[in-house]
Enzyme design. Sequence first.
Site, PDB file in Angstrom:
ATOM      1  N   ASN A   2      -8.443  17.337  -2.602  1.00  0.00           N
ATOM      2  CA  ASN A   2      -8.857  15.940  -2.701  1.00  0.00           C
ATOM      3  C   ASN A   2      -8.841  15.616  -4.192  1.00  0.00           C
ATOM      4  O   ASN A   2      -9.692  16.101  -4.938  1.00  0.00           O
ATOM      5  CB  ASN A   2     -10.265  15.764  -2.124  1.00  0.00           C
ATOM      6  CG  ASN A   2     -10.782  14.341  -2.280  1.00  0.00           C
ATOM      7  OD1 ASN A   2     -10.165  13.517  -2.940  1.00  0.00           O
ATOM      8  ND2 ASN A   2     -11.926  14.071  -1.681  1.00  0.00           N
ATOM      9  N   CYS A  24       0.829  -1.211   0.000  1.00  0.00           N
ATOM     10  CA  CYS A  24       0.000   0.000   0.000  1.00  0.00           C
ATOM     11  C   CYS A  24       0.860   1.255   0.000  1.00  0.00           C
ATOM     12  O   CYS A  24       0.460   2.297  -0.519  1.00  0.00           O
ATOM     13  CB  CYS A  24      -0.948   0.000   1.192  1.00  0.00           C
ATOM     14  SG  CYS A  24      -0.130  -0.086   2.790  1.00  0.00           S
ATOM     15  N   HIS A  72      -6.832   8.416   3.109  1.00  0.00           N
ATOM     16  CA  HIS A  72      -6.958   8.946   1.750  1.00  0.00           C
ATOM     17  C   HIS A  72      -5.756   9.857   1.470  1.00  0.00           C
ATOM     18  O   HIS A  72      -5.316  10.570   2.368  1.00  0.00           O
ATOM     19  CB  HIS A  72      -8.258   9.749   1.711  1.00  0.00           C
ATOM     20  CG  HIS A  72      -8.801   9.999   0.351  1.00  0.00           C
ATOM     21  ND1 HIS A  72      -9.124   8.997  -0.526  1.00  0.00           N
ATOM     22  CD2 HIS A  72      -9.107  11.161  -0.275  1.00  0.00           C
ATOM     23  CE1 HIS A  72      -9.619   9.532  -1.626  1.00  0.00           C
ATOM     24  NE2 HIS A  72      -9.610  10.838  -1.501  1.00  0.00           N
TER      25      HIS A  72
END
Length: 700
Positions: A286, A105, A262
Amino acid sequence: MAGIAAKLAKDREAAEGLGSHERAVKYLNQDYAALRDECLEAGALFQDPSFPALPSSLGFKELGPYSSKTRGIEWKRPTEICDNPQFITGGATRTDICQGALGDCWLLAAIASLTLNEEILARVVPLDQSFQENYAGIFHFQFWQYGEWVEVVVDDRLPTKDGELLFVHSAEGSEFWSALLEKAYAKINGCYEALSGGATTEGFEDFTGGIAEWYELRKAPPNLFRIIQKALQKGSLLGCSIDITSAADSEAITFQKLVKGHAYSVTGAEEVESRGSLQKLIRIRNPWGEVEWTGQWNDNCPNWNTVDPEVRETLTRQHEDGEFWMSFNDFLRHYSRLEICNLTPDTLTSDSYKKWKLTKMDGNWRRGSTAGGCRNYPNTFWMNPQYLIKLEEEDEDQEDGESGCTFLVGLIQKHRRRQRKMGEDMHTIGFGIYEVPEELTGQTNIHLSKKFFLTTRARERSDTFINLREVLNRFKLPPGEYIVVPSTFEPNKDGDFCIRVFSEKKADYQVVDDEIEANIDEIDISEDDIDDGFRRLFAQLAGEDAEISAFELQTILRRVLAKRQDIKSDGFSIETCKIMVDMLDSDGSGKLGLKEFYILWTKIQKYQKIYREIDVDRSGTMNSYEMRKALEEAGFKMPCQLHQVIVARFADDDLIIDFDNFVRCLIRLETLFRIFKQLDPENTGMIQLDLISWLSFSVL
């Protein structure tokens, strides 16, 4: 010898520009264009012999050949997985990067950040590749590896299970750039399993060539806001995230519309006047624009009505979808981590950025010679490589009234992931920074001694010794000269490394090491000056021909050493005895006469004295770290590179150098220095040899 020759060749190629992004090194000498054209001409799809579709490319333990996790795996090309495979469609987006059955990840977060910058993405992922035009089952990518850009070629056979990609995949299942990028990165690191576990900053650096630092925001330094502003001025990539505490937390949305786990990017940092006081604001993006912050200073917050209209218009008119402002205090409160990837000058094409100055130095630790361990090992710490940094100009703007030179130091250990297949892993590494004492400033030919480090504290050091690929810290010091000493935590750990220094102003650097020097005692004596006692001894030893051969010398010296209790020795090897005879045999007879034997005998007595004095633990032997001091006592000063060669050649597996090897080393050094001096009477430091001369000297 082969290693030294390879390094020299590589240094020459680098000086000619090989390793730049425009002239990337071809990994394993695989040329993408040539291989693709061969396949197109033959009408065949590329099969990569260097990273085959076999269990060995998957892993060695959890993904090893006998693991239950690898049962039923089939390698398939995208054309076998779906009807209309695409390399990349509509640009790179988050939905192209879905994690599979691999703990990478950290890498995927770095890839996600990469998608925010199209220019940098195009450097890593050449976008002119497809499954239609000129398709030959071959793709290529570029990664930064320890100071150079490397082009990696892969075929497009990907591991699948039950018809689905095993590792990274796109949400739609028809876009394959991310899966092929992961495969290329696995190849350069040895296998897929080698990618399990890591730091996002590692991926940041390999995709940009930058130097990445990170901050835990609950422990933010007082000047972090200014650090962010300067990073943005220098074109750095900034990312932030909110930690998750469980898998269920991933992508969870807070009540103020922030997404946990995130990857956000930081795109602005400004101070505005509001209600008579300055407010620090951070602009965050974002990248997928789904949800935006609803707290203070969001798009519709009445706080904006308290700001000068022109300032408000300037800060809000360039909004992109998913971009929002928040107060710096809220940023510290709600986010967990900030990562800054400071880009190298060659990565930034715009002249509007204030660019960092970059310095890079390569080195290695070698067991027994230059792997001295940390300060906990004072007898060997000083043997580590040493690097001089000269800080000459202070920062233009001195934040918080503190003057000085800002710089980042990053120590990276090389190729450790690739060695996991052999049971190796990351070393625990760190570094110290020492101020050069006034009496030594301006000198670069002195490797700082054990005494210096016993009496001098580090001015700065890495925050910790840690078993990550890189340890990095930001410092601010007054102008001056400083020594950086990189080390593993424990001594005798082999490894290669590079040190990078990013400074706001230009910083000079160089390796601090001893210059090559040989002060050889000349024994000027005639046969008439040799005393009668030695003459009688020689007559007894030499026999009727009045000369001593290498074999006779071996017998003589074995008897002499057998009587000594303070030196452990089985005598001299015949090779050592031949070297001694060769050095002193002036008439080419292959034997030593009276005068020659007297000179040799005098040298051996001197070597015995040095060996005993350096052997401080009275073991009767010498360890390899004591060898450097012994060579100095014998008149030889040499840089670390030569000490590494000497230890590799003359020390045993336990890093012990016995008396035979000690003498052989000194005799060979003296012989080589004499030959060089004879061929370089003008002391230019250079000689020219034809092949036969080179080979003749090399077999000495």
